[in-house]
Design an enzyme around this catalytic site. Structure first.
Site, PDB file in Angstrom:
ATOM      1  N   PHE A  27      22.417 -52.306  32.673  1.00 23.19           N
ATOM      2  CA  PHE A  27      22.682 -52.569  33.871  1.00 23.19           C
ATOM      3  C   PHE A  27      22.965 -54.598  33.600  1.00 23.19           C
ATOM      4  O   PHE A  27      23.771 -55.067  33.318  1.00 23.19           O
ATOM      5  CB  PHE A  27      21.935 -52.176  34.743  1.00 23.19           C
ATOM      6  CG  PHE A  27      21.875 -53.192  36.682  1.00 23.19           C
ATOM      7  CD1 PHE A  27      23.148 -53.742  36.447  1.00 23.19           C
ATOM      8  CD2 PHE A  27      20.830 -53.752  36.278  1.00 23.19           C
ATOM      9  CE1 PHE A  27      22.844 -54.599  37.634  1.00 23.19           C
ATOM     10  CE2 PHE A  27      20.796 -54.491  37.658  1.00 23.19           C
ATOM     11  CZ  PHE A  27      21.702 -54.268  38.351  1.00 23.19           C
ATOM     12  N   TYR A 173       4.699 -48.249  30.985  1.00 28.13           N
ATOM     13  CA  TYR A 173       5.658 -49.213  31.049  1.00 28.13           C
ATOM     14  C   TYR A 173       4.972 -50.226  31.109  1.00 28.13           C
ATOM     15  O   TYR A 173       5.018 -51.798  30.299  1.00 28.13           O
ATOM     16  CB  TYR A 173       6.644 -48.796  32.017  1.00 28.13           C
ATOM     17  CG  TYR A 173       7.883 -49.434  32.214  1.00 28.13           C
ATOM     18  CD1 TYR A 173       8.692 -50.627  31.214  1.00 28.13           C
ATOM     19  CD2 TYR A 173       8.067 -50.570  33.923  1.00 28.13           C
ATOM     20  CE1 TYR A 173       9.421 -51.019  31.632  1.00 28.13           C
ATOM     21  CE2 TYR A 173       8.716 -51.514  33.639  1.00 28.13           C
ATOM     22  CZ  TYR A 173       9.289 -51.776  32.922  1.00 28.13           C
ATOM     23  OH  TYR A 173      11.102 -52.913  33.493  1.00 28.13           O
ATOM     24  N   LYS A 177       5.402 -53.803  28.182  1.00 30.86           N
ATOM     25  CA  LYS A 177       5.593 -55.025  28.103  1.00 30.86           C
ATOM     26  C   LYS A 177       4.747 -56.091  28.642  1.00 30.86           C
ATOM     27  O   LYS A 177       5.178 -57.816  27.879  1.00 30.86           O
ATOM     28  CB  LYS A 177       6.395 -55.596  30.179  1.00 30.86           C
ATOM     29  CG  LYS A 177       7.417 -54.154  30.066  1.00 30.86           C
ATOM     30  CD  LYS A 177       8.920 -54.594  29.281  1.00 30.86           C
ATOM     31  CE  LYS A 177       9.785 -53.728  29.811  1.00 30.86           C
ATOM     32  NZ  LYS A 177      10.918 -54.757  29.084  1.00 30.86           N
TER      33      LYS A 177
HETATM   34  N1  LIG Z   1      16.628 -53.455  36.676  1.00 30.05           N
HETATM   35  C1  LIG Z   1      15.816 -54.070  36.842  1.00 30.05           C
HETATM   36  O1  LIG Z   1      15.060 -54.196  38.185  1.00 30.05           O
HETATM   37  C2  LIG Z   1      14.579 -54.791  36.380  1.00 30.05           C
HETATM   38  C3  LIG Z   1      13.118 -54.975  36.746  1.00 30.05           C
HETATM   39  C4  LIG Z   1      12.528 -55.348  35.791  1.00 30.05           C
HETATM   40  C5  LIG Z   1      12.136 -55.367  34.316  1.00 30.05           C
HETATM   41  N2  LIG Z   1      13.766 -55.113  34.181  1.00 30.05           N
HETATM   42  C6  LIG Z   1      13.562 -54.770  32.490  1.00 30.05           C
HETATM   43  O2  LIG Z   1      15.278 -55.565  31.801  1.00 30.05           O
HETATM   44  C7  LIG Z   1      16.113 -55.051  30.747  1.00 30.05           C
HETATM   45  C8  LIG Z   1      16.555 -54.871  30.684  1.00 30.05           C
HETATM   46  O3  LIG Z   1      16.858 -53.460  31.923  1.00 30.05           O
HETATM   47  P1  LIG Z   1      18.019 -52.655  33.146  1.00 30.05           P
HETATM   48  O4  LIG Z   1      17.857 -52.283  34.238  1.00 30.05           O
HETATM   49  O5  LIG Z   1      19.684 -53.788  32.394  1.00 30.05           O
HETATM   50  O6  LIG Z   1      18.248 -51.073  32.216  1.00 30.05           O
HETATM   51  P2  LIG Z   1      18.895 -50.280  30.936  1.00 30.05           P
HETATM   52  O7  LIG Z   1      18.248 -48.944  30.862  1.00 30.05           O
HETATM   53  O8  LIG Z   1      20.347 -50.369  32.180  1.00 30.05           O
HETATM   54  O9  LIG Z   1      19.529 -51.605  29.589  1.00 30.05           O
HETATM   55  C9  LIG Z   1      18.612 -51.065  28.452  1.00 30.05           C
HETATM   56  C10 LIG Z   1      19.725 -50.913  27.745  1.00 30.05           C
HETATM   57  O10 LIG Z   1      18.470 -51.234  26.696  1.00 30.05           O
HETATM   58  C11 LIG Z   1      18.990 -50.121  26.179  1.00 30.05           C
HETATM   59  N3  LIG Z   1      17.790 -48.877  24.519  1.00 30.05           N
HETATM   60  C12 LIG Z   1      16.555 -48.812  25.424  1.00 30.05           C
HETATM   61  N4  LIG Z   1      15.765 -48.299  24.149  1.00 30.05           N
HETATM   62  C13 LIG Z   1      16.303 -48.654  23.367  1.00 30.05           C
HETATM   63  C14 LIG Z   1      16.449 -48.547  21.644  1.00 30.05           C
HETATM   64  N5  LIG Z   1      15.301 -47.867  21.930  1.00 30.05           N
HETATM   65  N6  LIG Z   1      17.198 -48.842  21.062  1.00 30.05           N
HETATM   66  C15 LIG Z   1      17.926 -49.613  21.841  1.00 30.05           C
HETATM   67  N7  LIG Z   1      18.548 -49.873  22.666  1.00 30.05           N
HETATM   68  C16 LIG Z   1      18.005 -49.495  23.532  1.00 30.05           C
HETATM   69  C17 LIG Z   1      19.755 -48.879  26.408  1.00 30.05           C
HETATM   70  O11 LIG Z   1      20.942 -47.678  26.236  1.00 30.05           O
HETATM   71  C18 LIG Z   1      20.397 -49.943  27.475  1.00 30.05           C
HETATM   72  O12 LIG Z   1      21.629 -50.080  27.630  1.00 30.05           O
HETATM   73  C19 LIG Z   1      14.649 -53.792  29.924  1.00 30.05           C
HETATM   74  O13 LIG Z   1      14.002 -54.850  29.766  1.00 30.05           O
HETATM   75  C20 LIG Z   1      13.767 -53.362  31.455  1.00 30.05           C
HETATM   76  O14 LIG Z   1      12.497 -53.031  31.518  1.00 30.05           O
HETATM   77  C21 LIG Z   1      14.401 -54.343  34.824  1.00 30.05           C
END
Ligand SMILES: NC(=O)c1ccc[n+]([C@@H]2O[C@H](COP(=O)([O-])OP(=O)(O)OC[C@H]3O[C@@H](n4cnc5c(N)ncnc54)[C@H](O)[C@@H]3O)[C@@H](O)[C@H]2O)c1
Length: 355
Positions: A27, A173, A177
């Site tokens: 995302f 989780y 982090k």
């Molecule tokens: N969306 C939120 O509200 C939010 C809030 C706090 C933190 N985050 C952090 O932001 C970052 C992005 O989140 P997002 O919402 O886009 O999540 P998402 O799940 O949409 O994107 C993460 C991507 O990483 C890829 N991925 C996961 N594990 C992998 C691995 N081992 N090797 C290679 N690729 C891998 C997945 O295929 C996915 O496309 C993450 O680190 C998440 O923890 C997001």
């Protein structure tokens, strides 16, 4: 190949800057990559396309990136790799030689960490370590990586400021982090790697994650199915609209931490021993879950069927970001109100799924 580009801070400059984004099919990674391509950057992305949620959505995002950045642009390259594969990650670093690295790939989700904790250890600890090794080797100008508001855990003093202690996390989780933050600090110190860690606060918007509340609520309500409202609806979140988040990240790319040079007029989180800083990205304006649901109902033109549920294990009642440091560093702070943000999500959802 030099180009005129407008960087996140708005200044036009001659550049051929290269950015490596992990989690590029996710995302946030997708939106950031699109923004950087449109600003003239060369983008390489790594993503393992994990099946935590619909892989088709990830593929659709990638197809947009392949066409982004203007007609005939060849500025996007994609590497379909898991981060646990150290050799492949290293190869991408060596071939691409990024100026900037933004590490977003992770096993995300608070609730899923109760079901499948091992996925968090593999992706978030081993995966992040492999990215750190690439950064140590290639020494980009700036390494930026995603953490989460969940590291504030059981803290109750609002707003959350970056210098608060984060010793009482509530889920694995959040624990991975928090471990990432420590790992990154050690490398920033040992190898003098300028590093910025973002703590994101509940990000939402078009192309959002199917496991997150708004997506689930819209899907269920359109299908006349009930929505599970946790904490009896008595929860507040500092919802951050995706465009505001991406603008903040793009501006932080050029706010490179330098040891011994804290930003003035605000309490900086800059490490005393390393070019390392933690920055909240949130607007500091919490919204109640029920209000969020009401905006969705207005946009859908129909009421949701509410299934009131108790708090889930590991959930917190409230998150509120202090955005002071972000604003001091970038002159910017998330500003989109939830009515506008929910409207654009619902519009995207209806277009995308033709409902
Ligand atoms: N969306 C939120 O509200 C939010 C809030 C706090 C933190 N985050 C952090 O932001 C970052 C992005 O989140 P997002 O919402 O886009 O999540 P998402 O799940 O949409 O994107 C993460 C991507 O990483 C890829 N991925 C996961 N594990 C992998 C691995 N081992 N090797 C290679 N690729 C891998 C997945 O295929 C996915 O496309 C993450 O680190 C998440 O923890 C997001």
């Amino acid at each position: 190949m030099n180009q005129i580009s407008t960087d996140g801070g708005g200044a036009a400059q001659l550049t051929s800057r290269k950015i490596l984004i992990t989690g590029v099919a996710g995302f946030i990674g997708f939106h950031l990559a699109r923004h950087m391509l449109n600003a003239g950057w060369v983008v390489a992305g790594i993503d393992g396309l994990t099946d935590y949620y619909d892989v088709n959505l990830k593929r659709k995002r990638l197809s947009i990136l392949h066409g982004a950045g203007g007609s005939g642009s060849n500025n996007f390259q994609f590497h379909h790799n898991m981060l646990e594969d150290a050799d492949k990650v290293q190869q991408v670093f060596e071939d691409f030689r990024p100026d900037v690295v933004v590490h977003l790939a992770a096993q995300a989700g608070v609730r899923y960490s109760l079901e499948n904790p091992r996925a968090y250890i593999d992706a978030n600890l081993v995966g992040t370590f492999n990215v750190m090794e690439g950064v140590r080797e290639l020494k980009p100008q700036h390494f930026l990586a995603a953490s989460t508001s969940s590291v504030y855990g059981a803290n109750t003093v609002m707003p959350f400021t970056e210098n608060q202690r984060t010793d009482h996390v509530l889920t694995l989780y959040a624990a991975t982090k928090k471990a990432n933050e420590s790992m990154l600090h050690s490398y920033a110190h040992l190898w003098k790697l300028p590093t910025t860690v973002f703590r994101f606060f509940t990000v939402y918007g078009p192309w959002g994650r199917p496991d997150m509340a708004l997506f689930k609520f819209v899907k269920a309500t359109l299908a006349d199915e009930p929505i599970d409202v946790y904490g009896e609806g008595n929860m507040q979140r500092d919802f951050t609209y995706i465009d505001d988040l991406v603008e903040s990240i793009a501006r932080l790319v050029d706010a490179v931490p330098q040891a011994g040079q804290p930003v003035g007029n605000v309490e900086d989180s800059l490490s005393p021993v390393a070019p390392y800083r933690v920055v909240n990205i949130g607007g500091g304006r919490p919204v109640g879950l029920m209000e969020f649901i009401e905006h969705m109902e207005t946009e859908l033109g129909k009421p949701a069927i509410r299934n009131m549920m108790p708090m889930q294990k590991g959930d917190v009642r409230e998150t509120v970001a202090s955005a002071e440091l972000l604003e001091a560093l970038t002159g910017y702070c998330p500003r989109t109100d939830v009515a506008t943000g929910v409207r654009s999500f619902v519009k995207w959802y209806r277009d995308f799924y033709q409902v």
